[in-house]
Design a protein around this motif. Sequence first.
Motif, PDB file in Angstrom:
ATOM      1  N   ALA A 130       0.864  -1.186   0.000  1.00  0.00           N
ATOM      2  CA  ALA A 130       0.000   0.000   0.000  1.00  0.00           C
ATOM      3  C   ALA A 130       0.895   1.228   0.000  1.00  0.00           C
ATOM      4  CB  ALA A 130      -0.910   0.005   1.223  1.00  0.00           C
ATOM      5  N   VAL A 131       0.695   2.098  -0.972  1.00  0.00           N
ATOM      6  CA  VAL A 131       1.516   3.309  -1.051  1.00  0.00           C
ATOM      7  C   VAL A 131       0.636   4.512  -1.361  1.00  0.00           C
ATOM      8  CG1 VAL A 131       3.585   2.073  -1.819  1.00  0.00           C
ATOM      9  CG2 VAL A 131       1.996   2.972  -3.507  1.00  0.00           C
ATOM     10  N   VAL A 132       1.130   5.680  -0.980  1.00  0.00           N
ATOM     11  CA  VAL A 132       0.451   6.930  -1.290  1.00  0.00           C
ATOM     12  C   VAL A 132       1.442   7.839  -2.000  1.00  0.00           C
ATOM     13  CG1 VAL A 132      -0.759   8.939  -0.397  1.00  0.00           C
ATOM     14  CG2 VAL A 132      -1.055   6.719   0.728  1.00  0.00           C
ATOM     15  N   ASN A 133       1.128   8.184  -3.254  1.00  0.00           N
ATOM     16  CA  ASN A 133       1.955   9.119  -4.024  1.00  0.00           C
ATOM     17  C   ASN A 133       1.178  10.413  -4.177  1.00  0.00           C
ATOM     18  OD1 ASN A 133       4.052   7.236  -4.479  1.00  0.00           O
ATOM     19  ND2 ASN A 133       2.897   6.307  -6.151  1.00  0.00           N
ATOM     20  N   ASP A 134       1.627  11.446  -3.457  1.00  0.00           N
ATOM     21  CA  ASP A 134       0.867  12.691  -3.394  1.00  0.00           C
ATOM     22  C   ASP A 134      -0.532  12.362  -2.867  1.00  0.00           C
ATOM     23  OD1 ASP A 134       2.992  14.211  -4.326  1.00  0.00           O
ATOM     24  OD2 ASP A 134       2.475  13.829  -6.418  1.00  0.00           O
ATOM     25  N   SER A 135      -1.559  12.528  -3.697  1.00  0.00           N
ATOM     26  CA  SER A 135      -2.915  12.232  -3.225  1.00  0.00           C
ATOM     27  C   SER A 135      -3.429  10.897  -3.749  1.00  0.00           C
ATOM     28  CB  SER A 135      -3.878  13.337  -3.667  1.00  0.00           C
ATOM     29  OG  SER A 135      -3.989  13.360  -5.080  1.00  0.00           O
ATOM     30  N   GLU A 136      -2.613  10.202  -4.561  1.00  0.00           N
ATOM     31  CA  GLU A 136      -3.072   8.932  -5.130  1.00  0.00           C
ATOM     32  C   GLU A 136      -2.675   7.760  -4.250  1.00  0.00           C
ATOM     33  OE1 GLU A 136      -3.209   7.301  -9.534  1.00  0.00           O
ATOM     34  OE2 GLU A 136      -1.270   6.825  -8.621  1.00  0.00           O
ATOM     35  N   ALA A 137      -3.670   6.999  -3.822  1.00  0.00           N
ATOM     36  CA  ALA A 137      -3.427   5.780  -3.044  1.00  0.00           C
ATOM     37  C   ALA A 137      -3.394   4.606  -4.004  1.00  0.00           C
ATOM     38  CB  ALA A 137      -4.523   5.584  -2.010  1.00  0.00           C
ATOM     39  N   GLN A 138      -2.416   3.723  -3.814  1.00  0.00           N
ATOM     40  CA  GLN A 138      -2.304   2.527  -4.634  1.00  0.00           C
ATOM     41  C   GLN A 138      -2.236   1.295  -3.736  1.00  0.00           C
ATOM     42  OE1 GLN A 138       0.952   2.741  -7.398  1.00  0.00           O
ATOM     43  NE2 GLN A 138       0.256   4.648  -8.340  1.00  0.00           N
ATOM     44  N   ILE A 139      -3.059   0.315  -4.057  1.00  0.00           N
ATOM     45  CA  ILE A 139      -3.091  -0.933  -3.292  1.00  0.00           C
ATOM     46  C   ILE A 139      -2.797  -2.082  -4.243  1.00  0.00           C
ATOM     47  CG2 ILE A 139      -4.464  -2.493  -1.874  1.00  0.00           C
ATOM     48  CD1 ILE A 139      -4.056   0.075  -0.482  1.00  0.00           C
TER      49      ILE A 139
END
Length: 231
Positions: free
Chosen positions: A166-175
């Motif tokens: 699970a990562v957060v790049n700026d405002s985008e969350a990616q799972i």
Amino acid sequence: MGANDFITLFFLVAAVLIFLQLRSVLGRRTGHEKPPVDPFSARDTVKPAADDGKVVTLPRRDQVDEEQRWADVDAFAKPGTELNTQIRELVQVDPSFNPKEFVKGAGMAYEMIVMAFADGDRKSLKDLLSKEVFDGFDAAISEREARGEVVKSSFVGIDKADIVKAVVNDSEAQITIRIVSHLISATYDKAGTVVDGEADAVAEVTDIWTFARDTRSRDPNWKLIATESEQ
């Protein structure tokens, strides 16, 4: 009034009565129909409170207190692990995120996408995929159609689904989620001969898919942004 006029009037009255009966049975659109199901939203499984008090409205995720949010994360991923830290960082920017509910929704989305791809259902795919992934799926479907091939699939079920990153790049969350499923799938050519897969065998498939959403957006939907098969 002649006999023909009487018969015409009789059928006219009968038609009006049938129309009124159908209207009462089938109902009319009121503008309050249930919206399409979002597989990632736990709120879709919650019934609204009824006037008779027999239905209890479950709390929305954004109404859960902070202590419970962290308890949910720790129950899902062991405290002190990298995954626990990653999910906590995601919850910091998106308090509505619940890992358990996400996995449940991802499983539903996985089945919908797999079956829509087999059926060549571009409309359903477009709602669930990023533009880049949709373009890839669309091209594969077009190639299949050009060869005159047809896919027949039956989804048996998901054995296991786990969040692996699970990562957060700026405002985008990616799972990123690892899904182990079973399905029966076979591709037939124009002559009806199986050219890929097996029509009567259950195959185990392991996929690693990544979903993403903008945490600043009011849209709760996650979209598939990357796919790969585990070797």
